[in-house]
Enzyme design. Structure first.
Site, short mmCIF file in Angstrom:
data_model
loop_
_atom_site.label_atom_id
_atom_site.label_comp_id
_atom_site.label_asym_id
_atom_site.label_seq_id
_atom_site.Cartn_x
_atom_site.Cartn_y
_atom_site.Cartn_z
N GLY A 128 59.51 24.68 18.24
CA GLY A 128 60.82 25.27 17.99
C GLY A 128 61.75 24.28 17.32
O GLY A 128 61.57 23.06 17.44
N GLN A 184 69.31 20.49 14.81
CA GLN A 184 68.28 19.46 14.71
C GLN A 184 67.96 19.05 13.29
O GLN A 184 67.29 18.05 13.06
CB GLN A 184 66.99 19.93 15.41
CG GLN A 184 67.15 20.07 16.91
CD GLN A 184 65.85 20.50 17.53
OE1 GLN A 184 65.55 21.68 17.56
NE2 GLN A 184 65.04 19.55 17.97
N CYS A 231 61.00 17.48 23.01
CA CYS A 231 61.93 17.91 21.96
C CYS A 231 61.75 16.99 20.76
O CYS A 231 61.68 15.77 20.91
CB CYS A 231 63.36 17.80 22.49
SG CYS A 231 64.60 18.27 21.27
N LEU A 232 61.69 17.58 19.56
CA LEU A 232 61.51 16.78 18.35
C LEU A 232 62.67 15.82 18.14
O LEU A 232 62.51 14.80 17.46
CB LEU A 232 61.38 17.69 17.13
CG LEU A 232 60.11 18.56 17.08
CD1 LEU A 232 60.18 19.54 15.92
CD2 LEU A 232 58.87 17.69 16.98
N HIS A 273 65.65 26.57 25.62
CA HIS A 273 65.77 25.23 25.05
C HIS A 273 66.46 25.28 23.69
O HIS A 273 67.37 24.49 23.41
CB HIS A 273 64.36 24.63 24.93
CG HIS A 273 64.28 23.27 24.33
ND1 HIS A 273 63.84 22.16 25.04
CD2 HIS A 273 64.58 22.81 23.08
CE1 HIS A 273 63.89 21.09 24.24
NE2 HIS A 273 64.34 21.46 23.05
N GLU A 274 66.06 26.22 22.84
CA GLU A 274 66.63 26.29 21.49
C GLU A 274 68.06 26.81 21.50
O GLU A 274 68.90 26.33 20.74
CB GLU A 274 65.75 27.16 20.58
CG GLU A 274 64.31 26.66 20.39
CD GLU A 274 64.21 25.20 19.98
OE1 GLU A 274 65.12 24.70 19.30
OE2 GLU A 274 63.23 24.55 20.37
N HIS A 316 70.33 24.04 22.27
CA HIS A 316 70.63 23.21 21.10
C HIS A 316 71.85 23.75 20.34
O HIS A 316 72.72 22.99 19.91
CB HIS A 316 69.45 23.16 20.13
CG HIS A 316 68.43 22.10 20.44
ND1 HIS A 316 68.75 20.77 20.52
CD2 HIS A 316 67.10 22.18 20.66
CE1 HIS A 316 67.64 20.07 20.80
NE2 HIS A 316 66.63 20.90 20.88
NI NI Z 1 64.59 20.51 21.23
#
Ligand code: NI
Length: 171
Positions: free
Chosen positions: A46, A51, A93-94, A136-137, A140
């Site tokens: 995701g 991000q 998480c990226l 989670h997204e 963000h």
């Molecule tokens: Ni993330």
């Protein structure tokens, strides 16, 4: 399509709330294409606008690809409209490389969003990676990252670790 640079913690853009998309136009469609390419290349399941440094309420998700064929989900202006129960899930998480922590989430969520045609739709999931990824997204987009969901002490420890790694040029 183009690969975008993934913003890493503690970049300020991860802490800001993204703004709603007013119109799903060609600019948004290009952003979605680039975000999807960036997510698959990472690889990740995701990616939210914040991000890639774009403070717009856009999310791409694919929880199936790692073990199967691509199944891209695009969420524009997503919001959680129903939630219940609780579960604990180990998340990464990226934007927080090297961090894998158990986070408490709702077990079941229903999300309302717009698709790439600008039409509203709903998606729901319970007790699985999709239910967790949706939360989670959307976090963000609200300027919240997974370590914000941990205890104060744990968050402080991981914050120091991430800041130190970034400063030392480890990433
Ligand atoms: Ni993330």
């Amino acid at each position: 399509m183009a690969l975008l640079e993934i913003v890493t913690y503690p970049d300020e853009r991860l802490k800001k709330a993204a703004q709603p998309v007013e119109r799903v136009d060609d600019e948004i469609k290009k952003l979605v294409d680039d975000m999807a390419e960036t997510m698959y290349a990472a690889p990740g399941v995701g990616l939210a606008g914040n991000q890639v440094g774009v403070l717009k309420k856009v999310v791409v998700l694919d929880v199936d690809y790692p073990d199967g064929k691509p199944n891209l989900i695009v969420l524009i202006n997503p919001e959680i409209v129903e939630k219940e129960g609780a579960l604990t899930w180990e998340e990464g998480c990226l934007s927080l490389p090297g961090i894998n922590e158990e986070v408490q989430r709702y077990a079941k969520v229903k999300v309302r969003a717009l698709n790439l045609d600008g039409e509203p739709f709903e998606i729901q999931s319970e007790g699985d990676v999709l239910a967790v990824a949706l939360q989670h997204e959307i976090d963000h987009l609200d300027g919240v990252v997974l370590i914000d969901r941990l205890s104060f002490l744990k968050k402080r420890m991981l914050h120091k670790q991430l800041v130190k790694e970034k400063a030392s040029g480890a990433r």
